[in-house]
Design a protein around this motif. Structure first.
Motif, short mmCIF file in Angstrom:
data_model
loop_
_atom_site.label_atom_id
_atom_site.label_comp_id
_atom_site.label_asym_id
_atom_site.label_seq_id
_atom_site.Cartn_x
_atom_site.Cartn_y
_atom_site.Cartn_z
N LEU A 38 -11.93 7.43 5.84
CA LEU A 38 -10.57 8.16 5.49
C LEU A 38 -9.72 7.34 4.85
O LEU A 38 -9.19 7.74 3.81
CB LEU A 38 -9.82 8.53 6.96
N ASP A 39 -9.84 6.02 4.66
CA ASP A 39 -9.24 5.10 3.80
C ASP A 39 -9.61 5.47 2.32
O ASP A 39 -9.00 5.14 1.30
CB ASP A 39 -9.30 3.53 4.25
N LEU A 40 -11.07 5.58 2.22
CA LEU A 40 -11.80 5.80 1.00
C LEU A 40 -11.30 7.52 0.48
O LEU A 40 -11.43 7.48 -0.68
CB LEU A 40 -13.32 5.42 1.18
N LYS A 41 -11.46 8.22 1.51
CA LYS A 41 -11.34 9.57 1.35
C LYS A 41 -10.53 10.41 2.11
O LYS A 41 -10.89 10.67 3.12
CB LYS A 41 -12.85 10.23 1.43
N PRO A 42 -9.01 10.03 1.74
CA PRO A 42 -8.18 10.79 2.90
C PRO A 42 -8.21 12.14 3.27
O PRO A 42 -7.83 12.44 4.41
CB PRO A 42 -6.84 10.48 2.07
N ASP A 43 -8.90 12.88 2.29
CA ASP A 43 -8.98 14.25 2.77
C ASP A 43 -10.36 14.72 3.31
O ASP A 43 -10.89 15.75 3.28
CB ASP A 43 -9.15 15.25 1.27
N PHE A 44 -11.06 13.82 3.81
CA PHE A 44 -12.26 13.82 4.53
C PHE A 44 -12.05 14.43 6.05
O PHE A 44 -11.89 13.85 6.89
CB PHE A 44 -12.83 12.47 4.81
N VAL A 45 -12.13 15.77 6.01
CA VAL A 45 -11.88 16.67 7.31
C VAL A 45 -12.96 16.08 8.52
O VAL A 45 -12.22 16.00 9.42
CB VAL A 45 -12.05 18.15 6.72
N GLU A 46 -14.03 16.06 8.22
CA GLU A 46 -14.93 15.61 9.08
C GLU A 46 -14.67 14.49 9.87
O GLU A 46 -14.85 14.39 11.33
CB GLU A 46 -16.59 15.92 8.44
N ALA A 47 -14.48 13.24 9.09
CA ALA A 47 -13.94 12.06 9.69
C ALA A 47 -12.74 12.44 10.74
O ALA A 47 -12.72 12.01 11.72
CB ALA A 47 -13.77 11.25 8.69
N GLN A 48 -11.86 13.15 10.12
CA GLN A 48 -10.58 13.34 10.99
C GLN A 48 -10.70 13.97 11.99
O GLN A 48 -10.12 13.75 13.27
CB GLN A 48 -9.70 13.94 9.96
N THR A 49 -11.54 14.86 11.99
CA THR A 49 -11.82 15.78 13.20
C THR A 49 -12.60 15.14 14.27
O THR A 49 -12.42 15.09 15.47
CB THR A 49 -12.86 16.96 12.70
#
Length: 242
Positions: free
Chosen positions: A214-225
């Motif tokens: 998420l640090d690399l891709k803040p809009d990474f929905v799967e990782a946030q989920t």
């Protein structure tokens, strides 16, 4: 394009026998309407002596049966195609897929080896063989097959991703990361490694990977989920639920 069966990666990967998101489907299939028309007219034409049943005919019939969920009929058709043409790539590919999915790994291994030969050692064929071997529990054989796929095409995604994930699962994280990084962006590499850690019960390590992704891709929905599912609502491992 060669058929590609197998990929276990969770992000940015080809087809799918596992939990992967499929995105490089087999291109040899016909639409349902076309196959249905072929099936409805072939018998009449054959009875009048107008057509000759070929390996392609049996392979097309097998694909139609497979799409309709008639697995036994599809297997029979693919085997008939191979009786007429032992190197028929489409029949070998689909037969290998069905046998692998059904857990008939001994026969599937034989079919995938034939597919390797029929495709002159294509990277996709080695990737399919490797995945079958991995599912059967032959880890060393799978490693060898994936390595041969990489030798055939250094940037073949299926070979690199499956090999990388296999290495990570067996504790060789550094080696696995190198292979994954050849064909996946950094956030996807971290996500996949995190998913493996999560399945292994290493929840803090998994959360760390998802957070870095998420640090690399803040809009990474799967990782946030996945972080949220682990109890990390604000992307902070300090709040990880034990």
């Amino acid at each position: 394009m060669r058929n590609t069966l197998v990929l276990a990666a969770l992000i940015a990967c080809p087809l799918t026998l596992s939990t992967a998101v499929g995105c490089n489907q087999n291109k040899d299939g016909f639409g349902n309407n076309t196959l249905r028309q072929q099936e409805l007219t072939a018998d009449d034409d054959f009875s009048r002596g107008k057509i000759t049943i070929t390996a392609d005919t049996h392979a097309a019939a097998g694909q139609f049966a497979e799409m309709q969920g008639r697995t036994s009929e599809a297997l029979s058709s693919y085997r008939k195609a191979l009786n007429l043409n032992p190197n028929h790539e489409r029949a070998l590919y689909h037969l290998g897929v069905l046998l692998t999915r059904s857990g008939n790994y001994d026969e599937a291994r034989h079919v995938w080896n034939r597919y390797v030969s029929a495709t002159n050692g294509s990277a996709a064929a080695y990737a399919n063989l490797g995945y079958c071997l991995e599912l059967s529990g032959d880890r060393l054989g799978a490693e060898t097959a994936y390595a041969k796929g990489i030798d055939a095409d250094a940037y073949h995604q299926a070979s690199r991703v499956n090999y990388g994930l296999l290495l990570v699962r067996t504790g060789r994280v550094g080696e696995g990361t190198i292979h994954l990084s050849k064909v996946l962006p950094a956030h996807a590499v971290l996500y996949n490694i995190g998913a493996i850690y999560e399945r292994q019960g290493k929840f803090r390590e998994a959360a760390d990977c998802y957070t870095e992704a998420l640090d690399l891709k803040p809009d990474f929905v799967e990782a946030q989920t996945r972080l949220s599912a682990l109890g990390v609502a604000d992307v902070s491992t300090d709040e990880l639920t034990e």
